[in-house]
Design an enzyme around this catalytic site. Structure first.
Site, PDB file in Angstrom:
ATOM      1  N   ARG A 168      -3.940 -32.690 -31.796  1.00 40.49           N
ATOM      2  CA  ARG A 168      -4.823 -32.062 -30.810  1.00 40.49           C
ATOM      3  C   ARG A 168      -4.033 -31.914 -29.517  1.00 40.49           C
ATOM      4  NH1 ARG A 168      -9.012 -35.787 -29.313  1.00 40.49           N
ATOM      5  NH2 ARG A 168      -7.816 -35.909 -27.400  1.00 40.49           N
TER       6      ARG A 168
ATOM      7  N   GLU B 280      -1.123 -33.410 -23.002  1.00 41.36           N
ATOM      8  CA  GLU B 280      -0.307 -34.050 -24.043  1.00 41.36           C
ATOM      9  C   GLU B 280      -0.706 -33.485 -25.393  1.00 41.36           C
ATOM     10  OE1 GLU B 280      -1.085 -38.033 -25.239  1.00 41.36           O
ATOM     11  OE2 GLU B 280      -3.244 -37.848 -25.010  1.00 41.36           O
TER      12      GLU B 280
ATOM     13  N   ASN C 237      -1.638 -35.003 -29.074  1.00 46.62           N
ATOM     14  CA  ASN C 237      -1.915 -36.221 -29.837  1.00 46.62           C
ATOM     15  C   ASN C 237      -1.539 -35.965 -31.292  1.00 46.62           C
ATOM     16  OD1 ASN C 237      -3.646 -37.762 -27.720  1.00 46.62           O
ATOM     17  ND2 ASN C 237      -4.440 -35.678 -27.757  1.00 46.62           N
TER      18      ASN C 237
ATOM     19  N   SER D  51      -9.156 -37.684 -32.260  1.00 48.10           N
ATOM     20  CA  SER D  51     -10.542 -37.894 -32.674  1.00 48.10           C
ATOM     21  C   SER D  51     -11.508 -36.876 -32.083  1.00 48.10           C
ATOM     22  CB  SER D  51     -10.976 -39.316 -32.315  1.00 48.10           C
ATOM     23  OG  SER D  51     -10.826 -39.519 -30.949  1.00 48.10           O
TER      24      SER D  51
ATOM     25  N   LYS E  18       5.198 -39.771 -25.123  1.00 46.78           N
ATOM     26  CA  LYS E  18       5.298 -39.146 -23.800  1.00 46.78           C
ATOM     27  C   LYS E  18       6.758 -38.803 -23.481  1.00 46.78           C
ATOM     28  CE  LYS E  18       0.834 -40.255 -22.693  1.00 46.78           C
ATOM     29  NZ  LYS E  18       0.206 -40.392 -24.019  1.00 46.78           N
TER      30      LYS E  18
ATOM     31  N   LYS F  16       3.316 -42.360 -16.435  1.00 46.08           N
ATOM     32  CA  LYS F  16       2.812 -42.609 -17.790  1.00 46.08           C
ATOM     33  C   LYS F  16       3.750 -43.494 -18.607  1.00 46.08           C
ATOM     34  CE  LYS F  16       0.299 -38.261 -18.279  1.00 46.08           C
ATOM     35  NZ  LYS F  16      -0.153 -37.260 -19.280  1.00 46.08           N
TER      36      LYS F  16
ATOM     37  N   GLU G 102      -0.969 -44.662 -25.943  1.00 43.70           N
ATOM     38  CA  GLU G 102      -2.015 -43.703 -26.271  1.00 43.70           C
ATOM     39  C   GLU G 102      -3.370 -44.372 -26.103  1.00 43.70           C
ATOM     40  OE1 GLU G 102      -1.259 -40.606 -27.196  1.00 43.70           O
ATOM     41  OE2 GLU G 102       0.854 -41.083 -27.016  1.00 43.70           O
ATOM     42  N   GLY G 103      -4.396 -43.543 -26.042  1.00 45.78           N
ATOM     43  CA  GLY G 103      -5.749 -44.089 -26.109  1.00 45.78           C
ATOM     44  C   GLY G 103      -6.476 -44.166 -24.779  1.00 45.78           C
TER      45      GLY G 103
ATOM     46  N   ARG H 298     -13.983 -32.216 -23.235  1.00 46.79           N
ATOM     47  CA  ARG H 298     -14.437 -33.515 -22.710  1.00 46.79           C
ATOM     48  C   ARG H 298     -14.509 -33.418 -21.198  1.00 46.79           C
ATOM     49  NH1 ARG H 298      -9.878 -37.320 -24.743  1.00 46.79           N
ATOM     50  NH2 ARG H 298      -8.721 -35.443 -24.205  1.00 46.79           N
TER      51      ARG H 298
HETATM   52  P1  ADP Z   1      -3.493 -40.909 -23.444  1.00 45.94           P
HETATM   53  O1  ADP Z   1      -2.470 -40.863 -24.506  1.00 45.94           O
HETATM   54  O2  ADP Z   1      -3.791 -42.269 -22.963  1.00 45.94           O
HETATM   55  O3  ADP Z   1      -4.714 -40.113 -23.818  1.00 45.94           O
HETATM   56  P2  ADP Z   1      -2.980 -38.804 -21.533  1.00 45.94           P
HETATM   57  O4  ADP Z   1      -1.659 -38.276 -21.166  1.00 45.94           O
HETATM   58  O5  ADP Z   1      -3.840 -37.901 -22.344  1.00 45.94           O
HETATM   59  O6  ADP Z   1      -2.785 -40.208 -22.214  1.00 45.94           O
HETATM   60  O7  ADP Z   1      -3.745 -39.187 -20.211  1.00 45.94           O
HETATM   61  C1  ADP Z   1      -5.029 -39.773 -20.222  1.00 45.94           C
HETATM   62  C2  ADP Z   1      -5.943 -39.077 -19.250  1.00 45.94           C
HETATM   63  O8  ADP Z   1      -5.379 -39.092 -17.931  1.00 45.94           O
HETATM   64  C3  ADP Z   1      -6.146 -37.607 -19.566  1.00 45.94           C
HETATM   65  O9  ADP Z   1      -7.207 -37.444 -20.477  1.00 45.94           O
HETATM   66  C4  ADP Z   1      -6.444 -37.029 -18.187  1.00 45.94           C
HETATM   67  O10 ADP Z   1      -7.804 -37.223 -17.863  1.00 45.94           O
HETATM   68  C5  ADP Z   1      -5.605 -37.886 -17.269  1.00 45.94           C
HETATM   69  N1  ADP Z   1      -4.303 -37.227 -17.016  1.00 45.94           N
HETATM   70  C6  ADP Z   1      -3.202 -37.316 -17.789  1.00 45.94           C
HETATM   71  N2  ADP Z   1      -2.195 -36.589 -17.293  1.00 45.94           N
HETATM   72  C7  ADP Z   1      -2.662 -36.006 -16.181  1.00 45.94           C
HETATM   73  C8  ADP Z   1      -2.100 -35.113 -15.220  1.00 45.94           C
HETATM   74  N3  ADP Z   1      -0.844 -34.700 -15.317  1.00 45.94           N
HETATM   75  N4  ADP Z   1      -2.881 -34.720 -14.189  1.00 45.94           N
HETATM   76  C9  ADP Z   1      -4.156 -35.153 -14.080  1.00 45.94           C
HETATM   77  N5  ADP Z   1      -4.740 -35.991 -14.948  1.00 45.94           N
HETATM   78  C10 ADP Z   1      -4.014 -36.412 -15.996  1.00 45.94           C
HETATM   79 MG    MG Z   2      -4.919 -38.112 -23.969  1.00 43.69          MG
END
Ligand code: ADP
Ligand code: MG
Length: 474
Positions: free
Chosen positions: A125, A144, A146, A151, A305, A364, A368-369, A450
Site C-alpha cells: 500500500r 511511504e 508498506n 491493513s 525507510k 524516521k 513500521e506501525g 484515513r
Molecule cells: P509507519 O511505518 O510508522 O506507518 P510512516 O512513514 O507512514 O510510518 O509515518 C507514520 C505517520 O506519520 C503517517 O501516517 C503520517 O501521518 C505521518 N507522517 C509520516 N511522514 C510524514 C511527513 N513527511 N510529513 C507529515 N507527516 C508525516
Molecule cells: Mg505508515
C-alpha cells in the site's frame, strides 16, 4: 472540507442525528474491531472509528495515485530481486539497527542456501498526503510504501456505503451518488488466489500469519472469506504455532501439522517486539520454504525507510528500472525530499539544517506501525543528542508534508461528538504476482483514506489516531 459540507458541519442537531445513523450503519455493514478491553473475543465488538463525513480529495491527485501504482509494484519487485542494491543501501543501517540487521541476516542465509520459492506475491500500500503549496495548490506526496501487513483493505470497503447514507440523511442525495465503490479485499484475495494456483497443489492451504492480539481480525476476515468463496482453504496461525508445528520436507515444502501450505500471508512480523529466539527460528523456517511468502523477506526489506530514502537519490530509479523512463517520471513526481543521515558531510549538513529548523522535517527510524517518528522540538533534541554518533544512521530525515486541514467529526466509541480540524492520508493498494521472471499479475486493487485530527503528528487507525474515511472527489 468539501465546500458542499460547509452548511451541515455546524448544524449540531443534524450532525447528532447523522452520527447516530452512521454508527448503526457501520455496525450493520461490518465495519468492526474487537475492543481494547476484550481483544481476544468476537462476542463483544465495536465499530472501527470513522469520519462522519467523507473528505474532499482532489480528483487529479487521486487519479495520479492510481496511475502510478503499477509502477511502484514493479519497483518493489525489482528491489526485492536486487541483492547488490539491498546490500549497499542497508550496509550502514544494519550496523546500528538490530532489527533490520536480523532480517538482513535471514535474507542472506536464505540466498546462500538458494531460493526454493518460485512464485512471488506482493501486496503493498503506497500512502500519500496532499501537500499544500504557498499558492494553495495541492501536490501528491508519497509518505511511504508498506510492503508487509498493509491493513484495512477489508474494512475500508464498508465505509463508502455508510458515508452515502450519511450524506442522504443530511440532504445531499446527489453528492451521495458520486461516492466511489471500493473493495481492496477482493483484489488482495485475487492476488493470493493466483499465487495459490501457481503454487500448484490443490490440497495446500493459505496460512494467515497473525498477531497474538487480533483486534483487527474483521479486516483480515474480509480477505479470508473471499478466499473461501473461491474454495481455497485458509488457516490462521501465529509465529509460535509455526515454531511448534511447522516443518519442511526434502524439497522444502512447508507443512503445518501435516498440512501443506502454499501461501503465507503475513499480517504480523514487522515490529521487533514480535520476535523472540523461537519466533526468529520460525521466520527462518518460513523463508527457507518453497511456500509463497507475502512478502518474502527481501520485499520486506525493500519497504524500509532507508530504502525509500535511497530511491530519491538522482539516478537510483534509473539503475533499478532501466528502460522505463515514463514509470520513473511518474514515481519521482510523488517523492518528497528525503535525506540520508549516514556519517559524512552530507549527513552533517542536513542534521544541522534540521536542528536549526525542525518543523520542516520528520525524523524516521526503521520502524513500521505508526507512532515511531519524531517531530518538532523532540526531533531537535534527539538529533542534537545523536548527531555525532553512529546511531544517527538508523534514522532518515524527510520533508514534512503540510496538508490543508478540513473540519470533520471523528466517530469513535466512547468519545464525545466534536468537530476537529483534520488531515487525510490516501493509500492505494497494489498487488502483483511473479512466476520465475514472468510478471503474471500487476494491479492497483483499491484505496484507503484515513483521517486524523491535526494535533496528532503520527499514527494510523490501529494506533488509535486516524479513522477510516471515504474520498469525495472534487
Ligand atoms: P509507519 O511505518 O510508522 O506507518 P510512516 O512513514 O507512514 O510510518 O509515518 C507514520 C505517520 O506519520 C503517517 O501516517 C503520517 O501521518 C505521518 N507522517 C509520516 N511522514 C510524514 C511527513 N513527511 N510529513 C507529515 N507527516 C508525516
Ligand atoms: Mg505508515
Amino acid at each position: 472540507m468539501a465546500a458542499a459540507w460547509r452548511d451541515v458541519v455546524r448544524d449540531a442537531a443534524a450532525v447528532r442525528e447523522a452520527a447516530a445513523v452512521a454508527v448503526d450503519a457501520a455496525l450493520l455493514a461490518g465495519g468492526l474491531m474487537r475492543t481494547g478491553e476484550q481483544p481476544h473475543a468476537s462476542d463483544v465488538v465495536n465499530y472501527a472509528p470513522f469520519t462522519l463525513l467523507p473528505s474532499a480529495v482532489p480528483r487529479a491527485l487521486f487519479e495520479q495515485a492510481y496511475a502510478v501504482q503499477q509502477d511502484f509494484n514493479l519497483l518493489v519487485d525489482a528491489i526485492s530481486q536486487n541483492k547488490e542494491f539491498l546490500e549497499q543501501t542497508l550496509a550502514s543501517t544494519i550496523k546500528v539497527d538490530d532489527f533490520t540487521a536480523q532480517l538482513f541476516r535471514i535474507y542472506m542465509q536464505v540466498l546462500e542456501e538458494g531460493l526454493a520459492q518460485t512464485v512471488f506475491l506482493g501486496i503493498n500500500r503506497s500512502d500519500y498526503m496532499f501537500d499544500c503549496g504557498l499558492d494553495g495548490t495541492a501536490a501528491l506526496r508519497q509518505i511511504e510504501i508498506n510492503t508487509i501487513a498493509a491493513s484495512f483493505g477489508g474494512l475500508t470497503s464498508r465505509t463508502a456505503d455508510v458515508h452515502g447514507l450519511v450524506l442522504k440523511v443530511l440532504g445531499k442525495t446527489e453528492e451521495a451518488s458520486h461516492l466511489l465503490p471500493n473493495n481492496p479485499a477482493k483484489g488482495l484475495a485475487l492476488g493470493i488466489a493466483k499465487a495459490w494456483e501457481l503454487y500448484g497443489s490443490q490440497r495446500a492451504v493459505v496460512m494467515f500469519l497473525v498477531e497474538e492480539i487480533q483486534r483487527n481480525i474483521f479486516d483480515q476476515r474480509c480477505v479470508e472469506n473471499e478466499l473461501w468463496n473461491r474454495n481455497i482453504h485458509v488457516i490462521r496461525k501465529r509465529f509460535r504455532d509455526v515454531f511448534e508445528q511447522g516443518s519442511l520436507d526434502a524439497s522444502r515444502r512447508l507443512y503445518m501439522d501435516g498440512q501443506e501450505v502454499a501461501v503465507v500471508y503475513y499480517r504480523e512480523g514487522y515490529v521487533p517486539q514480535t520476535y523472540d529466539q523461537q519466533n526468529w527460528e520460525a521466520r527462518l523456517l518460513l523463508e527457507r520454504s518453497r511456500a509463497v511468502k507475502c512478502p518474502d523477506i527481501a520485499t520486506q526489506l525493500a519497504g524500509t525507510k532507508k530504502v525509500q530514502q535511497e530511491l530519491s537519490r538522482p539516478g537510483t530509479l534509473e539503475k533499478l528500472l532501466p528502460g522505463r523512463p515514463e514509470a520513473i517520471a511518474r514515481m519521482r513526481a510523488t517523492f518528497a525530499g528525503l535525506y540520508s543521515l549516514d556519517e559524512g558531510e552530507e549527513g552533517d549538513r542536513i542534521a544541522a539544517t534540521a536542528i536549526a529548523d525542525p518543523d520542516r522535517f520528520v525524523l524516521k527510524p526503521q520502524r513500521e506501525g505508526g507512532g515511531n517518528n519524531l517531530y518538532g522540538e523532540e526531533l531537535r533534541q534527539v538529533l542534537e543528542k545523536i548527531k555525532d554518533s553512529p546511531e544517527r544512521t538508523s534514522y532518515i530525515l524527510m520533508d514534512k508534508i503540510k496538508p490543508q486541514p478540513a473540519l470533520n467529526y471523528l466517530l469513535r466509541a466512547h468519545s464525545p461528538l466534536q468537530v476537529s480540524e483534520c488531515i487525510s492520508e490516501l493509500g492505494i493498494f497494489g498487488v502483483y504476482v511473479r512466476q520465475g521472471q514472468e510478471l503474471v499479475l500487476n494491479q492497483a486493487a483499491g484505496h484507503l483514506l484515513r483521517t486524523k485530527a491535526i494535533e496528532h503528528a503520527d499514527g494510523g487507525v490501529a494506533a488509535g489516531v486516524a479513522v477510516l474515511d471515504t474520498p469525495y472527489l472534487v
